[in-house]
Design a protein around this motif. Structure first.
Motif, mmCIF file in Angstrom:
data_model
loop_
_atom_site.group_PDB
_atom_site.id
_atom_site.type_symbol
_atom_site.label_atom_id
_atom_site.label_comp_id
_atom_site.label_asym_id
_atom_site.label_seq_id
_atom_site.Cartn_x
_atom_site.Cartn_y
_atom_site.Cartn_z
ATOM 1 N N PHE A 3 0.840 -1.128 -0.158
ATOM 2 C CA PHE A 3 -0.159 0.183 -0.014
ATOM 3 C C PHE A 3 0.968 1.210 -0.082
ATOM 4 O O PHE A 3 2.113 1.308 0.545
ATOM 5 C CB PHE A 3 -1.053 0.091 1.194
ATOM 6 N N ILE A 4 0.388 2.404 -0.672
ATOM 7 C CA ILE A 4 0.983 3.698 -0.432
ATOM 8 C C ILE A 4 0.188 4.509 0.597
ATOM 9 O O ILE A 4 -1.215 4.627 0.452
ATOM 10 C CB ILE A 4 0.952 4.307 -1.849
ATOM 11 N N GLY A 5 0.679 5.191 1.456
ATOM 12 C CA GLY A 5 0.114 5.989 2.247
ATOM 13 C C GLY A 5 0.377 7.280 1.847
ATOM 14 O O GLY A 5 1.522 7.883 1.992
ATOM 15 N N LEU A 6 -0.533 8.117 1.361
ATOM 16 C CA LEU A 6 -0.549 9.311 0.679
ATOM 17 C C LEU A 6 -0.515 10.559 2.119
ATOM 18 O O LEU A 6 -1.683 10.635 2.459
ATOM 19 C CB LEU A 6 -1.113 9.559 -0.501
ATOM 20 N N VAL A 7 0.482 11.188 2.308
ATOM 21 C CA VAL A 7 0.330 12.139 3.332
ATOM 22 C C VAL A 7 0.059 13.341 2.738
ATOM 23 O O VAL A 7 0.905 13.944 1.937
ATOM 24 C CB VAL A 7 1.745 12.215 4.009
ATOM 25 N N GLY A 8 -1.247 13.741 2.719
ATOM 26 C CA GLY A 8 -1.726 15.007 2.193
ATOM 27 C C GLY A 8 -1.717 16.358 2.614
ATOM 28 O O GLY A 8 -2.751 17.142 2.759
ATOM 29 N N THR A 9 -0.549 16.642 3.151
ATOM 30 C CA THR A 9 -0.080 17.851 3.999
ATOM 31 C C THR A 9 1.075 18.068 4.040
ATOM 32 O O THR A 9 1.972 17.479 3.817
ATOM 33 C CB THR A 9 -0.819 17.833 5.432
ATOM 34 N N ASN A 10 1.350 19.424 4.067
ATOM 35 C CA ASN A 10 2.912 19.785 4.210
ATOM 36 C C ASN A 10 3.196 20.211 5.634
ATOM 37 O O ASN A 10 4.305 20.403 5.983
ATOM 38 C CB ASN A 10 3.286 20.953 3.171
ATOM 39 N N LYS A 62 4.475 4.440 -8.317
ATOM 40 C CA LYS A 62 4.339 3.539 -7.110
ATOM 41 C C LYS A 62 2.992 3.434 -6.694
ATOM 42 O O LYS A 62 2.540 2.327 -6.376
ATOM 43 C CB LYS A 62 5.051 4.420 -5.560
ATOM 44 N N ILE A 63 1.992 4.338 -7.135
ATOM 45 C CA ILE A 63 0.526 3.997 -7.086
ATOM 46 C C ILE A 63 0.065 3.016 -7.826
ATOM 47 O O ILE A 63 -0.706 2.128 -7.566
ATOM 48 C CB ILE A 63 -0.269 5.540 -7.155
ATOM 49 N N GLU A 64 0.366 3.239 -8.974
ATOM 50 C CA GLU A 64 0.189 2.173 -9.937
ATOM 51 C C GLU A 64 0.533 0.754 -9.707
ATOM 52 O O GLU A 64 -0.134 -0.251 -10.078
ATOM 53 C CB GLU A 64 0.844 2.460 -11.618
ATOM 54 N N GLU A 65 1.747 0.446 -9.000
ATOM 55 C CA GLU A 65 1.931 -0.830 -8.564
ATOM 56 C C GLU A 65 1.574 -1.409 -7.529
ATOM 57 O O GLU A 65 1.638 -2.427 -7.018
ATOM 58 C CB GLU A 65 3.964 -0.746 -8.586
ATOM 59 N N ALA A 66 0.968 -0.381 -6.576
ATOM 60 C CA ALA A 66 0.331 -0.782 -5.156
ATOM 61 C C ALA A 66 -0.881 -1.637 -5.367
ATOM 62 O O ALA A 66 -1.468 -1.424 -6.368
ATOM 63 C CB ALA A 66 0.371 0.294 -4.474
ATOM 64 N N ASP A 67 -0.982 -2.247 -4.376
ATOM 65 C CA ASP A 67 -2.623 -3.017 -4.198
ATOM 66 C C ASP A 67 -3.428 -2.045 -3.754
ATOM 67 O O ASP A 67 -4.797 -2.063 -4.230
ATOM 68 C CB ASP A 67 -2.231 -4.111 -3.106
ATOM 69 N N GLY A 68 -3.012 -0.800 -3.206
ATOM 70 C CA GLY A 68 -4.152 0.225 -2.718
ATOM 71 C C GLY A 68 -3.323 1.493 -2.255
ATOM 72 O O GLY A 68 -2.330 1.360 -2.202
ATOM 73 N N VAL A 69 -4.253 2.339 -1.983
ATOM 74 C CA VAL A 69 -3.741 3.680 -1.520
ATOM 75 C C VAL A 69 -4.511 4.141 -0.293
ATOM 76 O O VAL A 69 -5.773 4.263 -0.271
ATOM 77 C CB VAL A 69 -3.928 4.786 -2.638
ATOM 78 N N ILE A 70 -3.815 4.563 0.706
ATOM 79 C CA ILE A 70 -4.444 5.229 1.840
ATOM 80 C C ILE A 70 -3.960 6.761 1.774
ATOM 81 O O ILE A 70 -3.013 7.140 1.933
ATOM 82 C CB ILE A 70 -3.961 4.494 3.100
ATOM 83 N N ILE A 71 -5.193 7.490 1.721
ATOM 84 C CA ILE A 71 -4.992 9.068 1.759
ATOM 85 C C ILE A 71 -5.469 9.581 3.001
ATOM 86 O O ILE A 71 -6.300 9.469 3.584
ATOM 87 C CB ILE A 71 -5.946 9.559 0.638
ATOM 88 N N GLY A 72 -4.443 10.402 3.481
ATOM 89 C CA GLY A 72 -4.396 11.230 4.889
ATOM 90 C C GLY A 72 -4.426 12.552 4.601
ATOM 91 O O GLY A 72 -3.476 13.038 4.104
ATOM 92 N N THR A 73 -5.812 13.082 5.005
ATOM 93 C CA THR A 73 -5.710 14.507 4.250
ATOM 94 C C THR A 73 -6.213 15.434 5.469
ATOM 95 O O THR A 73 -7.125 14.797 5.924
ATOM 96 C CB THR A 73 -6.442 14.704 3.007
ATOM 97 N N PRO A 74 -5.925 16.725 5.460
ATOM 98 C CA PRO A 74 -6.541 17.286 6.695
ATOM 99 C C PRO A 74 -7.834 17.745 6.332
ATOM 100 O O PRO A 74 -8.441 17.855 5.024
ATOM 101 C CB PRO A 74 -5.452 18.490 6.784
ATOM 102 N N GLU A 75 -8.622 18.294 7.510
ATOM 103 C CA GLU A 75 -9.966 18.711 7.390
ATOM 104 C C GLU A 75 -9.876 20.049 8.270
ATOM 105 O O GLU A 75 -9.202 20.203 9.346
ATOM 106 C CB GLU A 75 -10.968 17.660 8.217
ATOM 107 N N TYR A 76 -10.235 20.971 7.568
ATOM 108 C CA TYR A 76 -10.141 22.464 8.027
ATOM 109 C C TYR A 76 -11.674 22.652 8.391
ATOM 110 O O TYR A 76 -12.624 22.411 7.854
ATOM 111 C CB TYR A 76 -9.596 23.423 7.081
#
Length: 77
Positions: A3-10, A62-76
């Protein structure tokens, strides 16, 4: 499983990053979870040559080769 864990924040102190790190550690025996940062992505600036930057292409691969993606994104508020 991969899995790819996409950290959706800086933000350096992001609770979303901490959550993804927890998931990565907690499920280490069940899946390989690689955390990927978006902080160096060009967000709104289109390159003059209209080509995607190399760092974006690497994450796409990396995303294309992964079995799935987990997205962590902020909520404002």
């Amino acid at each position: 499983m991969k899995f790819i864990g996409l950290v959706g924040t800086n933000s350096k102190r992001s609770t979303n990053r901490q959550l993804l790190q927890y998931i990565q550690k907690h499920f280490a025996d069940k899946a390989d979870i690689e955390l990927v940062e978006i902080k160096d992505f060009p967000v709104f600036n289109k390159p003059a040559n209209k080509q995607l930057p190399e760092n974006v292409l690497e994450v796409v691969k990396k995303i294309e080769e992964a079995d799935g993606v987990i997205i962590g994104t902020p909520e404002y508020d």
